[in-house]
Design a protein around this motif. Structure first.
Motif, mmCIF file in Angstrom:
data_model
loop_
_atom_site.group_PDB
_atom_site.id
_atom_site.type_symbol
_atom_site.label_atom_id
_atom_site.label_comp_id
_atom_site.label_asym_id
_atom_site.label_seq_id
_atom_site.Cartn_x
_atom_site.Cartn_y
_atom_site.Cartn_z
ATOM 1 N N GLY A 37 0.850 -1.068 -0.001
ATOM 2 C CA GLY A 37 0.032 0.009 0.011
ATOM 3 C C GLY A 37 0.861 1.171 0.260
ATOM 4 N N ARG A 38 0.366 2.169 -0.824
ATOM 5 C CA ARG A 38 1.144 3.585 -1.001
ATOM 6 C C ARG A 38 -0.088 4.552 -0.896
ATOM 7 N NH1 ARG A 38 4.546 0.606 0.026
ATOM 8 N NH2 ARG A 38 6.046 -0.496 -1.423
ATOM 9 N N ILE A 39 0.211 5.332 0.214
ATOM 10 C CA ILE A 39 -0.812 6.470 0.397
ATOM 11 C C ILE A 39 -0.183 7.670 0.297
ATOM 12 C CG2 ILE A 39 -2.857 7.260 1.911
ATOM 13 C CD1 ILE A 39 -2.964 4.212 0.865
ATOM 14 N N ARG A 40 -1.023 8.614 -0.378
ATOM 15 C CA ARG A 40 -0.196 10.141 -0.391
ATOM 16 C C ARG A 40 -1.561 10.783 0.123
ATOM 17 N NH1 ARG A 40 4.124 12.545 -2.284
ATOM 18 N NH2 ARG A 40 4.787 10.398 -3.626
ATOM 19 N N GLY A 41 -1.671 11.418 1.206
ATOM 20 C CA GLY A 41 -2.886 12.063 1.532
ATOM 21 C C GLY A 41 -3.082 11.669 2.911
ATOM 22 N N GLU A 42 -4.228 12.662 3.567
ATOM 23 C CA GLU A 42 -4.683 12.488 4.860
ATOM 24 C C GLU A 42 -5.607 11.372 5.228
ATOM 25 O OE1 GLU A 42 -7.849 15.152 6.920
ATOM 26 O OE2 GLU A 42 -5.925 16.149 6.750
ATOM 27 N N ILE A 43 -5.318 10.682 6.301
ATOM 28 C CA ILE A 43 -6.100 9.487 6.728
ATOM 29 C C ILE A 43 -6.848 10.033 8.072
ATOM 30 C CG2 ILE A 43 -6.285 7.153 7.622
ATOM 31 C CD1 ILE A 43 -3.499 6.840 5.916
ATOM 32 N N ARG A 44 -8.160 9.866 8.012
ATOM 33 C CA ARG A 44 -8.992 9.720 9.363
ATOM 34 C C ARG A 44 -9.784 8.390 9.495
ATOM 35 N NH1 ARG A 44 -9.397 14.829 11.389
ATOM 36 N NH2 ARG A 44 -8.550 16.519 10.241
ATOM 37 N N ALA A 45 -9.636 7.944 10.636
ATOM 38 C CA ALA A 45 -10.321 6.698 10.642
ATOM 39 C C ALA A 45 -10.421 6.216 12.158
ATOM 40 C CB ALA A 45 -9.669 5.419 9.909
ATOM 41 N N LYS A 46 -10.952 5.011 12.724
ATOM 42 C CA LYS A 46 -11.330 4.725 14.296
ATOM 43 C C LYS A 46 -9.937 4.271 14.604
ATOM 44 C CE LYS A 46 -13.342 1.092 15.412
ATOM 45 N NZ LYS A 46 -14.467 0.086 15.607
ATOM 46 N N SER A 47 -9.243 3.359 13.700
ATOM 47 C CA SER A 47 -8.178 2.732 14.015
ATOM 48 C C SER A 47 -7.302 2.384 12.492
ATOM 49 C CB SER A 47 -7.987 1.429 14.608
ATOM 50 O OG SER A 47 -8.759 0.498 13.626
ATOM 51 N N VAL A 48 -5.868 2.791 12.779
ATOM 52 C CA VAL A 48 -5.162 2.578 11.283
ATOM 53 C C VAL A 48 -3.986 1.712 11.915
ATOM 54 C CG1 VAL A 48 -3.752 4.001 9.752
ATOM 55 C CG2 VAL A 48 -5.770 5.093 10.680
ATOM 56 N N GLN A 49 -3.751 0.948 11.042
ATOM 57 C CA GLN A 49 -2.743 -0.054 11.080
ATOM 58 C C GLN A 49 -1.696 0.094 9.706
ATOM 59 O OE1 GLN A 49 -3.522 -4.417 10.665
ATOM 60 N NE2 GLN A 49 -2.164 -4.745 12.560
ATOM 61 N N VAL A 50 -0.532 0.425 9.772
ATOM 62 C CA VAL A 50 0.230 0.687 8.755
ATOM 63 C C VAL A 50 1.279 -0.503 8.740
ATOM 64 C CG1 VAL A 50 1.717 2.571 7.533
ATOM 65 C CG2 VAL A 50 -0.023 3.255 8.963
ATOM 66 N N GLY A 85 2.686 -0.638 5.050
ATOM 67 C CA GLY A 85 3.254 -0.034 3.657
ATOM 68 C C GLY A 85 3.733 1.399 4.026
ATOM 69 N N THR A 86 3.613 2.264 2.988
ATOM 70 C CA THR A 86 4.066 3.800 3.112
ATOM 71 C C THR A 86 2.840 4.600 3.078
ATOM 72 O OG1 THR A 86 5.791 2.943 1.911
ATOM 73 C CG2 THR A 86 5.614 5.174 1.868
ATOM 74 N N VAL A 87 3.055 5.643 3.765
ATOM 75 C CA VAL A 87 2.176 6.645 3.827
ATOM 76 C C VAL A 87 2.744 8.113 3.976
ATOM 77 C CG1 VAL A 87 0.199 7.748 5.501
ATOM 78 C CG2 VAL A 87 0.129 5.492 5.321
ATOM 79 N N ASN A 88 2.371 8.968 3.117
ATOM 80 C CA ASN A 88 2.832 10.427 3.122
ATOM 81 C C ASN A 88 1.604 11.281 3.240
ATOM 82 O OD1 ASN A 88 5.644 10.035 2.251
ATOM 83 N ND2 ASN A 88 5.024 9.167 0.430
ATOM 84 N N GLY A 89 1.409 11.440 4.555
ATOM 85 C CA GLY A 89 0.158 12.465 4.792
ATOM 86 C C GLY A 89 0.070 12.312 6.485
ATOM 87 N N ASN A 90 -0.728 13.033 7.013
ATOM 88 C CA ASN A 90 -1.170 12.762 8.471
ATOM 89 C C ASN A 90 -2.111 11.916 8.714
ATOM 90 O OD1 ASN A 90 0.591 15.000 8.856
ATOM 91 N ND2 ASN A 90 -0.977 16.399 8.503
ATOM 92 N N ILE A 91 -2.067 11.321 9.762
ATOM 93 C CA ILE A 91 -3.029 10.250 10.241
ATOM 94 C C ILE A 91 -3.650 10.756 11.402
ATOM 95 C CG2 ILE A 91 -3.412 7.954 11.329
ATOM 96 C CD1 ILE A 91 -0.954 6.965 9.540
ATOM 97 N N PHE A 92 -5.139 10.667 11.515
ATOM 98 C CA PHE A 92 -5.879 11.083 12.432
ATOM 99 C C PHE A 92 -6.697 9.712 13.114
ATOM 100 C CE2 PHE A 92 -5.137 14.817 10.346
ATOM 101 C CZ PHE A 92 -4.862 15.740 11.247
ATOM 102 N N ALA A 93 -6.511 9.187 14.040
ATOM 103 C CA ALA A 93 -7.266 7.960 14.377
ATOM 104 C C ALA A 93 -7.903 8.259 15.941
ATOM 105 C CB ALA A 93 -6.235 6.927 14.632
#
Length: 136
Positions: free
Chosen positions: A76-89, A91-99
């Motif tokens: 997984g390759r994510i470029r952007g903001e993530i908003r979720a109840k729970s986040v398990q990474v 792969g690669t994330v370029n962006g902010n995570i709000f859990a």
């Protein structure tokens, strides 16, 4: 001409027939059973929204927003903001995570961005470049 021999209905023949229950067609699946997958080779530009669970092993450029659980797979390759109840990474994330409940960075993952979550788990073999706001 065909000679057809009639057989009496027996309980074993009745049990072999599929039961038709009208109420089941109007039922919705239980939230714990519903899940989705964006598999390797898929590329999305835009926003992704889901309700319960989603595994992303694809490329996403945009926002991800959900009241459910998100897993970013190894590919997984994510470029952007993530908003979720729970986040398990994984792969690669370029962006902010709000859990709202929990964020977990597993071994081999890379996160370039900030995290805001009540609980944070970071494996010693994860790469995290950013800041974390952990707590209520």
């Amino acid at each position: 001409m065909f000679n057809r021999k009639s057989e009496p209905a027996s309980p074993t023949n009745e049990s072999m027939r599929p039961a038709i229950i009208p109420e089941q067609s109007s039922r919705t699946p239980a939230p714990s059973q519903a899940s989705g997958l964006l598999s390797r080779g898929v590329s999305i530009k835009g926003s992704v929204k889901f309700l319960n669970q989603l595994l992303i092993d694809a490329e996403v450029e945009g926002t991800i927003n959900s009241p459910g659980a998100l897993t970013i797979g190894e590919h997984g390759r994510i470029r952007g903001e993530i908003r979720a109840k729970s986040v398990q990474v994984k792969g690669t994330v370029n962006g902010n995570i709000f859990a709202t409940e929990r964020c977990e960075l597993q071994a081999g993952c890379t996160l370039r961005g900030d995290i805001k979550a009540p609980r944070l788990v970071v494996d010693e073999h994860a790469t995290f470049l950013g800041s974390a706001d952990v707590g209520a």
